[in-house]
Design an enzyme around this catalytic site. Sequence first.
Site, PDB file in Angstrom:
ATOM      1  N   HIS A   1      14.816   8.282  29.555  1.00 19.52           N
ATOM      2  CA  HIS A   1      15.429   8.713  29.022  1.00 19.52           C
ATOM      3  C   HIS A   1      15.669   7.481  27.747  1.00 19.52           C
ATOM      4  O   HIS A   1      16.525   7.436  27.129  1.00 19.52           O
ATOM      5  CB  HIS A   1      16.901   8.806  29.159  1.00 19.52           C
ATOM      6  CG  HIS A   1      17.842   9.437  27.997  1.00 19.52           C
ATOM      7  ND1 HIS A   1      18.089   9.727  27.092  1.00 19.52           N
ATOM      8  CD2 HIS A   1      17.884  11.232  28.051  1.00 19.52           C
ATOM      9  CE1 HIS A   1      18.486  10.680  25.668  1.00 19.52           C
ATOM     10  NE2 HIS A   1      17.943  11.769  26.889  1.00 19.52           N
TER      11      HIS A   1
ATOM     12  N   HIS B   1      21.015  17.141  32.149  1.00 20.17           N
ATOM     13  CA  HIS B   1      21.095  15.627  32.322  1.00 20.17           C
ATOM     14  C   HIS B   1      21.528  15.214  34.624  1.00 20.17           C
ATOM     15  O   HIS B   1      21.622  14.210  34.647  1.00 20.17           O
ATOM     16  CB  HIS B   1      21.272  14.686  32.252  1.00 20.17           C
ATOM     17  CG  HIS B   1      20.473  15.057  30.823  1.00 20.17           C
ATOM     18  ND1 HIS B   1      19.323  14.582  30.407  1.00 20.17           N
ATOM     19  CD2 HIS B   1      20.669  14.082  29.497  1.00 20.17           C
ATOM     20  CE1 HIS B   1      18.440  14.870  28.925  1.00 20.17           C
ATOM     21  NE2 HIS B   1      19.709  14.518  28.977  1.00 20.17           N
TER      22      HIS B   1
ATOM     23  N   GLU C   1      11.363  12.599  26.202  1.00 23.04           N
ATOM     24  CA  GLU C   1      11.650  12.814  27.353  1.00 23.04           C
ATOM     25  C   GLU C   1      10.218  13.647  27.460  1.00 23.04           C
ATOM     26  O   GLU C   1      10.606  15.133  27.781  1.00 23.04           O
ATOM     27  CB  GLU C   1      12.811  13.435  27.793  1.00 23.04           C
ATOM     28  CG  GLU C   1      14.358  12.381  26.762  1.00 23.04           C
ATOM     29  CD  GLU C   1      15.109  12.958  26.446  1.00 23.04           C
ATOM     30  OE1 GLU C   1      15.676  13.739  27.344  1.00 23.04           O
ATOM     31  OE2 GLU C   1      15.634  13.581  25.262  1.00 23.04           O
TER      32      GLU C   1
HETATM   33  C1  GLA Z   1      19.039  14.442  25.451  1.00 24.33           C
HETATM   34  C2  GLA Z   1      19.658  16.072  25.236  1.00 24.33           C
HETATM   35  C3  GLA Z   1      20.497  15.761  23.641  1.00 24.33           C
HETATM   36  C4  GLA Z   1      21.754  14.942  24.365  1.00 24.33           C
HETATM   37  C5  GLA Z   1      20.924  13.583  24.672  1.00 24.33           C
HETATM   38  C6  GLA Z   1      21.718  11.965  25.703  1.00 24.33           C
HETATM   39  O1  GLA Z   1      17.762  14.156  24.938  1.00 24.33           O
HETATM   40  O2  GLA Z   1      18.751  16.986  24.792  1.00 24.33           O
HETATM   41  O3  GLA Z   1      21.192  16.788  23.354  1.00 24.33           O
HETATM   42  O4  GLA Z   1      22.549  15.170  25.262  1.00 24.33           O
HETATM   43  O5  GLA Z   1      19.934  13.984  25.746  1.00 24.33           O
HETATM   44  O6  GLA Z   1      22.731  12.028  24.372  1.00 24.33           O
END
Ligand code: GLA
Length: 354
Positions: free
Chosen positions: A184, A110, A319
């Site tokens: 997110h 991220h 997402e």
């Molecule tokens: C994304 C990732 C997950 C986790 C979340 C945040 O969706 O794919 O594995 O890291 O973000 O916690």
Amino acid sequence: MAAAKEEVQRVPFGRLPTGEEVDAWVLRAGGVEARVVGYGGAIVALRVPDREGRVADVVLGYDDVQGYVDGRAYLGALIGRYANRIRGGCFRLDGREYALPVNDGPNHLHGGPLGFHRALWRVEPLDTTEGAGVALAHDSPNGDQGYPGAVRARVAYRLTARGELVVDYRADSDRPTPVNLTQHSYFNLTGDPARDILDHRLRLEADRFTPVDATLIPTGETAPVAGTPFDFREPAAIGGRIGADHPQLARAGGYDHNFVIRGGGLRLAARVHEPGSGRVLEVHTTEPGIQFYSGNFLDGTERGKGGARPGRRCGFCLEPQHFPDSPNQPAFPSAILRPGETYSSRTVYRFGVE
Ligand code: GLA
């Protein structure tokens, strides 16, 4: 028609540790209310009616800005430069090797620890003839979190008279760089963040998904969902097969996978129905993939809105994105933005009842 700016209200939200004031921008249209803050460009509340017209907040979040500063789960935030994982925090581009901070086991996640979710975006009301909106801007300098190129990121949130939240992403860069922006938000369509989301019924417009290794990096193949717990081509409860004996579910502790969305252009990617309230969420996007994450890492340790401590699987994320680790996966759609080009994508969250 009333000028859209009149549907946008600005209220104080809190103060960052740096002393900067953060406001919440309240958008209202089509019976839906969204609250957006500049810190992380986050959606902090999304109030939508159920089948009886009772309005509830269907996203997880924190009560104040400090919650967002301390938070570790990216609740409601804009994610960039690169949503999802990059293997080992390394990639090669035009013959050069780049090293990014590693913040998820051995991988970069991220956009790094100080990704766009930690930026204070500039916010202003959007001049639109329909609905209500805000425009967010963030300029990421060359070298930010290890990435090449100065990137200008622009995101518009707009609520339409039909109760849709439209998110438009744009970016440009003065050097080639990977860009993959997403949102997110964690949804819980019951409106009760203390309840799990396992009864929500999900449909995904995906025939294939990208299986992952033990560190949640795609293996590079796309696998058919048919005959597996990843088959959501017909609506199925999220919890129905989440405990099935499948190596991919074991690796992620549930669903945390990128699905390859059928077709192209702005099209339906996912539809979720919560039988109790009747609320329906449709996600339409121009992106090639969507990460379906069943909130497996939520562990009740963070203090959320109204004192609720969302536990495991009390929210799910959808997402829209380019596939994880695309900079290292030549077979995946490219996520490289080059000078002179404009990165552009759109996601529409459409709310309704059934
Ligand atoms: C994304 C990732 C997950 C986790 C979340 C945040 O969706 O794919 O594995 O890291 O973000 O916690």
